[in-house]
Design an enzyme around this catalytic site. Structure first.
Site, PDB file in Angstrom:
ATOM      1  N   GLU A   1       0.829  -1.204   0.000  1.00 53.93           N
ATOM      2  CA  GLU A   1       0.000   0.000   0.000  1.00 53.93           C
ATOM      3  C   GLU A   1       0.865   1.256   0.000  1.00 53.93           C
ATOM      4  OE1 GLU A   1      -2.120  -3.421   1.879  1.00 53.93           O
ATOM      5  OE2 GLU A   1      -0.146  -2.499   2.096  1.00 53.93           O
TER       6      GLU A   1
ATOM      7  N   TRP B   1      15.787 -39.773 -16.828  1.00 53.31           N
ATOM      8  CA  TRP B   1      14.767 -38.836 -16.395  1.00 53.31           C
ATOM      9  C   TRP B   1      13.414 -39.333 -16.875  1.00 53.31           C
ATOM     10  CZ3 TRP B   1      16.162 -35.301 -12.992  1.00 53.31           C
ATOM     11  CH2 TRP B   1      17.486 -34.873 -12.965  1.00 53.31           C
TER      12      TRP B   1
ATOM     13  N   LEU C   1       6.880 -42.846   1.965  1.00 57.44           N
ATOM     14  CA  LEU C   1       6.720 -41.627   2.747  1.00 57.44           C
ATOM     15  C   LEU C   1       5.524 -40.823   2.259  1.00 57.44           C
ATOM     16  CD1 LEU C   1       7.646 -39.761   4.977  1.00 57.44           C
ATOM     17  CD2 LEU C   1       9.380 -38.817   3.424  1.00 57.44           C
ATOM     18  N   ALA C   2       5.274 -40.820   0.949  1.00 57.47           N
ATOM     19  CA  ALA C   2       4.125 -40.098   0.403  1.00 57.47           C
ATOM     20  C   ALA C   2       2.825 -40.661   0.973  1.00 57.47           C
ATOM     21  CB  ALA C   2       4.121 -40.174  -1.118  1.00 57.47           C
TER      22      ALA C   2
END
Length: 592
Positions: free
Chosen positions: A79, A206, A329-330
């Protein structure tokens, strides 16, 4: 001109009591609110752990004369920057803000800037999510005679809800964190078309394209931290860097119950960013000492589960966390209810393998009717890949008002109110957040030649003093960079990183003088700002505790084991100021 709308219950269309001109004005309002939300997002990752604020100032002739966003915590409010850009054209104009301003520093800077500039109307996308700040700025605006319209309250329609949602989305991490008491958590993974995150051998580089990986770097750059499990460290040896060329680098977090981790790992290289390893209490003490010798922070919890871990990092002030872990873990994180959103990159590849890992492990579900449905699903093609995103938990409803502690005690006398003899502060959004050395209050301190120099915050001055007096050009260069850092957080990152990378640049007497350096800076701060001095004096009789759970020197620690030197210095200053006040009163009485 005031807006007046009535909404038909069976329809989402707008029923206007006024003319088409009013409807046009209404649409303009929503357009400018969305614009405020859009520009506020420019600070994502840098302003954390504070919200993203944007402000757009528009004249009655629909001319945008000023717009700005909060760059980072401790810098000028959006602001203020927008008013500075608009100048005299603020008079009679309307200010559009995506979120109600939050007065975190006791000086009402954002509200005062708009009022004093002559703004006559404010349109607010949403109320502040934090209870002790919610509604304060709105009441202040109205008390000063400004017309205030809040989306969803004073303005209602389907289009209003869309604009309000834009304001929510840009601050989702802050909203979720305020409502759930854990950081906003995103689970990210890349998988093949047949649902595999790696081959049966474990090889995973990948799966997704380079374009998708660049998007992941962007996600990292918007997060406070990245979490992986021990399996990911052992199998992939990741670096978990943002690699986007910006100034923000998320902390790396490793969760490992047994600490069965390799001695050599990219995550133990702290040259760019620090790493925190969270484990179960008592696990491999010798390896804990080894990690500590490399500068890696080790945190022990009684029981290592995602809920406790997230509550711990909530207490540390973390706002947004990206989970890049394996399936086991997920699944645990999803079952614990701490994952709020999912980003799934699906590559048009098939690798097969019945033992190849999948992105989410066992959840205990036996029927498709038990499957978790994503909410507000989005699809986006990124190169050859498809990005599917959605929420596992709905966006929290901020409409209900949470009862205050006094109200809670009145409803249920068995609930003891907060112990008022101890005042905790930590982040600058806290009720007493102005006590933080990160609050944006510039100070003037003498340099080595006795000349007064302005520093943007106490933290700027403190970090730079680590290198003052060292006869090395690199030390002076570091001081100059810290001094010009845009926010206290950036100054802290620069000082800590240089101290870690180049310990020879730190002045030899630093450990013995750092308390005095902080004391002198704090004394200056609370001497030159009357409202801060009043706030400090108002705590007389209370113990002040800097509530950082991980800083055991300046903070109180998680279980009160910290030395709390920042709280001690503030109490010392309070005593000195009170003594001076008493002495002045006595002298006045003698004179009379």
């Amino acid at each position: 001109m005031a807006l007046s709308f009535a909404v038909v219950a069976s329809s989402s269309s707008i029923m206007c009591k006024a003319t088409n001109a009013n409807n046009h004005s209404h649409l303009q309002d929503l357009s400018y609110i969305k614009r405020a939300a859009l520009i506020s997002d420019k600070s994502a990752g840098f302003t954390s752990p504070h919200p993203n604020f944007g402000c757009v100032i528009v004249t009655p002739l629909a001319e945008v004369v000023g717009e700005a966003y909060l760059y980072a915590q401790g810098t000028k409010p959006a602001e203020v920057l927008a008013v500075e850009a608009a100048g005299e054209r603020c008079r009679g104009a309307t200010a559009y803000v995506n979120m109600e301003p939050g007065d975190c520093h006791g000086d009402h800077t954002a509200v005062s800037a708009l009022v004093q500039a002559g703004i006559t109307r404010a349109v607010i996308g949403m109320r502040h999510p934090l209870q002790h700040l919610r509604g304060n700025a709105i009441r202040a605006f109205r008390s000063q005679g400004l017309q205030v319209d809040v989306l969803g309250e004073d303005m209602q329609s389907k289009l209003v809800e869309e604009a309000r949602k834009a304001c929510l989305l840009v601050n989702l991490p802050f909203v979720y964190r305020a409502a759930s008491r854990v950081p906003f958590s995103v689970l990210k993974y890349a998988m093949t078309l047949d649902g595999k995150i790696a081959a049966s051998s474990g090889h995973a580089a990948w799966i997704s394209s380079k374009l998708s990986r660049n998007r992941v770097f962007e996600l990292r750059g918007r997060s406070d931290a990245i979490i992986v499990g021990g399996n990911t460290v052992r199998r992939d040896n990741p670096r978990l860097t943002a690699r986007h060329g910006g100034g923000h680098m998320p902390i790396r977090i490793v969760l490992s119950q047994s600490l069965d981790l390799p001695e050599e790992a990219n995550l133990w290289d702290l040259s760019d960013v620090s790493t925190v390893v969270v484990t179960q209490r008592g696990a491999r003490r010798s390896f804990q000492r080894y990690l500590a010798s490399k500068g890696v922070e080790v945190v022990e919890l009684d029981i290592l589960n995602p809920r406790d871990v997230m509550e711990y990092f909530h207490d540390r002030g973390y706002l947004s966390i990206l989970w890049e872990c394996g399936g086991t873990l997920a699944a645990s994180a999803i079952s614990s209810g701490v994952i709020h959103k999912v980003f799934a990159f699906v590559a048009p590849k098939i690798i097969g393998g019945k033992n190849a890992p999948s992105p989410v492990g066992e959840l205990g579900m036996v029927e498709m009717s038990q499957a978790l449905d994503l909410i507000d699903v989005c699809f986006e093609q990124i190169g050859p890949d498809m990005l599917i995103s959605g929420f596992l938990q709905p966006i929290p409803d901020l409409t209900p008002t949470i009862p205050s502690e006094d109200e809670t005690f009145a409803i249920d006398p068995t609930v003891a109110p907060f112990e008022t003899s101890i005042i905790f502060f930590y982040k600058t959004w806290d009720l007493y957040g102005a006590f933080s050395n990160f609050s944006p209050h510039p100070i003037q301190m003498p340099d080595e030649d006795g000349n007064y120099v302005t520093w943007f915050s106490v933290e700027h001055y403190y970090q730079a003093n680590k290198f003052i007096g060292v006869s090395n050009p690199l030390a002076q260069d570091c001081i100059d960079k810290i001094k010009s850092a845009k926010s206290p957080e950036e100054a802290a990152r620069m000082g800590r990183l240089t101290q870690r990378r180049h310990p020879h640049l730190v002045r030899s007497d630093w450990e013995s003088v750092k308390i005095d350096v902080m004391y002198r800076a704090l004394k200056c701060k609370f001497s030159i700002y009357p409202h801060l001095n009043s706030m400090l004096l108002s705590t007389a009789g209370s113990v002040l505790v800097e509530a950082s759970p991980h800083d055991l020197f300046w903070g109180g620690g998680r279980d009160g084991e910290g030395l709390n030197y920042l709280g001690r210095l503030l109490m010392k200053l309070r005593s000195e100021f009170l003594g001076e006040s008493s002495a002045a009163s006595e002298n006045t009485c003698i004179a009379l």
